[in-house]
Design an enzyme around this catalytic site. Structure first.
Site, PDB file in Angstrom:
ATOM      1  N   PHE A   1      -9.627   8.566   8.293  1.00 50.97           N
ATOM      2  CA  PHE A   1      -9.633   8.890   6.871  1.00 50.97           C
ATOM      3  C   PHE A   1     -10.885   8.293   6.228  1.00 50.97           C
ATOM      4  O   PHE A   1     -11.668   7.601   6.875  1.00 50.97           O
ATOM      5  CB  PHE A   1      -8.359   8.365   6.179  1.00 50.97           C
ATOM      6  CG  PHE A   1      -8.240   6.864   6.120  1.00 50.97           C
ATOM      7  CD1 PHE A   1      -7.894   6.138   7.252  1.00 50.97           C
ATOM      8  CD2 PHE A   1      -8.486   6.182   4.938  1.00 50.97           C
ATOM      9  CE1 PHE A   1      -7.792   4.757   7.191  1.00 50.97           C
ATOM     10  CE2 PHE A   1      -8.379   4.794   4.875  1.00 50.97           C
ATOM     11  CZ  PHE A   1      -8.034   4.087   6.007  1.00 50.97           C
ATOM     12  N   GLY A   2     -11.032   8.553   4.952  1.00 51.98           N
ATOM     13  CA  GLY A   2     -12.126   7.945   4.189  1.00 51.98           C
ATOM     14  C   GLY A   2     -13.494   8.261   4.780  1.00 51.98           C
ATOM     15  O   GLY A   2     -13.823   9.409   5.065  1.00 51.98           O
TER      16      GLY A   2
ATOM     17  N   HIS B   1     -12.607  -3.212  11.234  1.00 50.93           N
ATOM     18  CA  HIS B   1     -12.501  -4.221  10.178  1.00 50.93           C
ATOM     19  C   HIS B   1     -11.033  -4.582   9.905  1.00 50.93           C
ATOM     20  O   HIS B   1     -10.653  -5.739   9.903  1.00 50.93           O
ATOM     21  CB  HIS B   1     -13.154  -3.636   8.915  1.00 50.93           C
ATOM     22  CG  HIS B   1     -12.820  -2.179   8.698  1.00 50.93           C
ATOM     23  ND1 HIS B   1     -13.155  -1.208   9.609  1.00 50.93           N
ATOM     24  CD2 HIS B   1     -12.107  -1.547   7.744  1.00 50.93           C
ATOM     25  CE1 HIS B   1     -12.681  -0.037   9.199  1.00 50.93           C
ATOM     26  NE2 HIS B   1     -12.039  -0.216   8.068  1.00 50.93           N
ATOM     27  N   ARG B   2     -10.182  -3.549   9.711  1.00 51.76           N
ATOM     28  CA  ARG B   2      -8.774  -3.803   9.395  1.00 51.76           C
ATOM     29  C   ARG B   2      -8.081  -4.451  10.592  1.00 51.76           C
ATOM     30  O   ARG B   2      -7.318  -5.407  10.450  1.00 51.76           O
ATOM     31  CB  ARG B   2      -8.074  -2.495   8.990  1.00 51.76           C
ATOM     32  CG  ARG B   2      -6.653  -2.685   8.469  1.00 51.76           C
ATOM     33  CD  ARG B   2      -6.109  -1.408   7.835  1.00 51.76           C
ATOM     34  NE  ARG B   2      -6.940  -0.962   6.740  1.00 51.76           N
ATOM     35  CZ  ARG B   2      -7.839   0.017   6.812  1.00 51.76           C
ATOM     36  NH1 ARG B   2      -7.995   0.712   7.927  1.00 51.76           N
ATOM     37  NH2 ARG B   2      -8.580   0.321   5.780  1.00 51.76           N
TER      38      ARG B   2
ATOM     39  N   ASP C   1      -7.753  -4.767   1.182  1.00 54.32           N
ATOM     40  CA  ASP C   1      -8.761  -4.074   0.381  1.00 54.32           C
ATOM     41  C   ASP C   1     -10.019  -3.981   1.231  1.00 54.32           C
ATOM     42  O   ASP C   1     -10.415  -4.958   1.877  1.00 54.32           O
ATOM     43  CB  ASP C   1      -9.032  -4.792  -0.944  1.00 54.32           C
ATOM     44  CG  ASP C   1      -9.615  -3.820  -1.967  1.00 54.32           C
ATOM     45  OD1 ASP C   1      -9.106  -2.686  -2.082  1.00 54.32           O
ATOM     46  OD2 ASP C   1     -10.584  -4.169  -2.652  1.00 54.32           O
TER      47      ASP C   1
ATOM     48  N   LYS D   1      -9.819   2.622  17.526  1.00 57.55           N
ATOM     49  CA  LYS D   1     -10.262   2.225  16.174  1.00 57.55           C
ATOM     50  C   LYS D   1      -9.562   0.924  15.765  1.00 57.55           C
ATOM     51  O   LYS D   1     -10.190  -0.006  15.281  1.00 57.55           O
ATOM     52  CB  LYS D   1      -9.982   3.325  15.141  1.00 57.55           C
ATOM     53  CG  LYS D   1     -10.414   2.890  13.730  1.00 57.55           C
ATOM     54  CD  LYS D   1     -10.079   3.844  12.598  1.00 57.55           C
ATOM     55  CE  LYS D   1     -10.386   3.180  11.252  1.00 57.55           C
ATOM     56  NZ  LYS D   1      -9.919   3.894  10.080  1.00 57.55           N
TER      57      LYS D   1
ATOM     58  N   SER E   1       0.843  -1.201   0.000  1.00 58.74           N
ATOM     59  CA  SER E   1       0.000   0.000   0.000  1.00 58.74           C
ATOM     60  C   SER E   1       0.877   1.249   0.000  1.00 58.74           C
ATOM     61  O   SER E   1       2.000   1.227   0.525  1.00 58.74           O
ATOM     62  CB  SER E   1      -0.888   0.004   1.258  1.00 58.74           C
ATOM     63  OG  SER E   1      -1.661   1.175   1.301  1.00 58.74           O
ATOM     64  N   ARG E   2       0.336   2.313  -0.588  1.00 60.19           N
ATOM     65  CA  ARG E   2       0.980   3.639  -0.505  1.00 60.19           C
ATOM     66  C   ARG E   2       0.135   4.585   0.334  1.00 60.19           C
ATOM     67  O   ARG E   2       0.447   5.758   0.455  1.00 60.19           O
ATOM     68  CB  ARG E   2       1.100   4.247  -1.908  1.00 60.19           C
ATOM     69  CG  ARG E   2       2.186   3.680  -2.735  1.00 60.19           C
ATOM     70  CD  ARG E   2       2.525   4.633  -3.884  1.00 60.19           C
ATOM     71  NE  ARG E   2       3.643   4.120  -4.624  1.00 60.19           N
ATOM     72  CZ  ARG E   2       3.536   3.134  -5.519  1.00 60.19           C
ATOM     73  NH1 ARG E   2       2.359   2.628  -5.788  1.00 60.19           N
ATOM     74  NH2 ARG E   2       4.602   2.679  -6.139  1.00 60.19           N
TER      75      ARG E   2
ATOM     76  N   LYS F   1      -3.440   3.870   6.010  1.00 57.08           N
ATOM     77  CA  LYS F   1      -3.489   2.410   6.141  1.00 57.08           C
ATOM     78  C   LYS F   1      -2.152   1.870   6.636  1.00 57.08           C
ATOM     79  O   LYS F   1      -2.115   0.982   7.486  1.00 57.08           O
ATOM     80  CB  LYS F   1      -3.750   1.769   4.768  1.00 57.08           C
ATOM     81  CG  LYS F   1      -5.182   1.744   4.363  1.00 57.08           C
ATOM     82  CD  LYS F   1      -5.272   0.844   3.141  1.00 57.08           C
ATOM     83  CE  LYS F   1      -6.666   0.784   2.609  1.00 57.08           C
ATOM     84  NZ  LYS F   1      -6.758  -0.122   1.464  1.00 57.08           N
TER      85      LYS F   1
HETATM   86  P1  IMP Z   1      -9.289   0.669  -0.500  1.00 53.12           P
HETATM   87  O1  IMP Z   1      -9.165  -0.526   0.375  1.00 53.12           O
HETATM   88  O2  IMP Z   1      -8.070   1.526  -0.436  1.00 53.12           O
HETATM   89  O3  IMP Z   1      -9.697   0.329  -1.911  1.00 53.12           O
HETATM   90  O4  IMP Z   1     -10.409   1.562   0.164  1.00 53.12           O
HETATM   91  C1  IMP Z   1     -11.688   1.720  -0.382  1.00 53.12           C
HETATM   92  C2  IMP Z   1     -12.318   2.974   0.149  1.00 53.12           C
HETATM   93  O5  IMP Z   1     -12.728   2.769   1.488  1.00 53.12           O
HETATM   94  C3  IMP Z   1     -11.460   4.215   0.118  1.00 53.12           C
HETATM   95  O6  IMP Z   1     -12.259   5.308  -0.278  1.00 53.12           O
HETATM   96  C4  IMP Z   1     -11.029   4.380   1.537  1.00 53.12           C
HETATM   97  O7  IMP Z   1     -10.908   5.724   1.886  1.00 53.12           O
HETATM   98  C5  IMP Z   1     -12.176   3.759   2.307  1.00 53.12           C
HETATM   99  N1  IMP Z   1     -11.648   3.145   3.512  1.00 53.12           N
HETATM  100  C6  IMP Z   1     -10.772   2.119   3.594  1.00 53.12           C
HETATM  101  N2  IMP Z   1     -10.502   1.840   4.879  1.00 53.12           N
HETATM  102  C7  IMP Z   1     -11.217   2.732   5.605  1.00 53.12           C
HETATM  103  C8  IMP Z   1     -11.329   2.963   7.012  1.00 53.12           C
HETATM  104  O8  IMP Z   1     -10.712   2.313   7.864  1.00 53.12           O
HETATM  105  N3  IMP Z   1     -12.164   3.954   7.380  1.00 53.12           N
HETATM  106  C9  IMP Z   1     -12.865   4.714   6.478  1.00 53.12           C
HETATM  107  N4  IMP Z   1     -12.773   4.553   5.172  1.00 53.12           N
HETATM  108  C10 IMP Z   1     -11.953   3.561   4.736  1.00 53.12           C
END
Ligand code: IMP
Length: 192
Positions: A150-151, A178-179, A70, A173, A8-9, A13
């Site tokens: 984030f996100g 989930h992560r 992902d 968190k 990942s970059r 994350k």
């Molecule tokens: P990806 O796993 O990087 O493809 O993430 C998909 C989308 O979900 C992106 O828009 C991320 O910002 C969002 N996302 C991934 N993990 C989280 C999190 O832990 N909290 C909130 N948004 C997340």
């Protein structure tokens, strides 16, 4: 295993994942340490597919065990959307804010606010491939709260908490997310 590359970059994350595996005594790199790595197109239609694609690419190019993640936000009232398309919900090359604002618009007036984050973490080594899933259930609130994370964090209220992911301390968190849950399964696997 004494070395691991996070495929990942995404600095948020990477920080979360490094914190989660910090006790293992493994030297942890990320894609940022290998500038020659290209961006992997997340074009698979499942989280598992994208996670494996990213981890395979990074393993092939570094020769080191690789761990990818992902994540999708699955909203009941939207039939599970945005799901695997969470990063591109509001379109290509959009910001987190664009996606959050689209989600708030789509959820406007909806009574059922249930949602879950789902992460699939993929481990690819010279010998094997494994995936680990983590889910965190909660609800989508109707306005943004908090500055952390984030996100979609500012609109996600995890079950049994009255603070959004963007209001909770990052340690909390990581414990319930989930992560965090997917990485805990990875850690249990490593410990045998
Ligand atoms: P990806 O796993 O990087 O493809 O993430 C998909 C989308 O979900 C992106 O828009 C991320 O910002 C969002 N996302 C991934 N993990 C989280 C999190 O832990 N909290 C909130 N948004 C997340």
């Amino acid at each position: 295993m004494d070395k691991l590359v996070l495929a990942s970059r995404n600095k948020n994350k990477i920080a979360e994942m490094k914190a989660l595996v910090s006790d293992l005594g493994i030297k942890v790199y990320s894609a940022l340490d290998f500038p020659e790595l290209e961006e992997v197109d997340e074009d698979q239609d499942t989280l598992e597919g994208n996670a494996l694609k990213k981890a395979r690419y990074v393993h092939q190019h570094t020769g080191l065990p690789s761990l990818s993640d992902d994540t999708g936000l699955e909203v009941d009232a939207l039939g599970g959307a945005p799901g695997v398309y969470s990063a591109r919900y509001a379109g290509e090359k959009v910001t987190y804010q664009d996606n959050v604002l689209k989600l708030l618009r789509e959820m406007n007036g909806k009574e059922d606010r249930a949602a879950q984050f789902r992460t699939v973490v993929a481990l690819v080594t010279a010998e094997n491939e494994h995936t680990f899933e983590g889910v965190c259930k909660g609800v989508i609130i109707d306005h943004q709260r908090g500055e952390k994370g984030f996100g979609y964090d500012p609109v996600f209220l995890p079950q049994e908490f009255d603070q959004t992911f963007a209001e909770l301390d990052s340690k909390v968190k990581n414990e319930i997310s989930h992560r965090g849950r997917a990485i805990q399964k990875f850690i249990s696997f490593l410990k045998g």
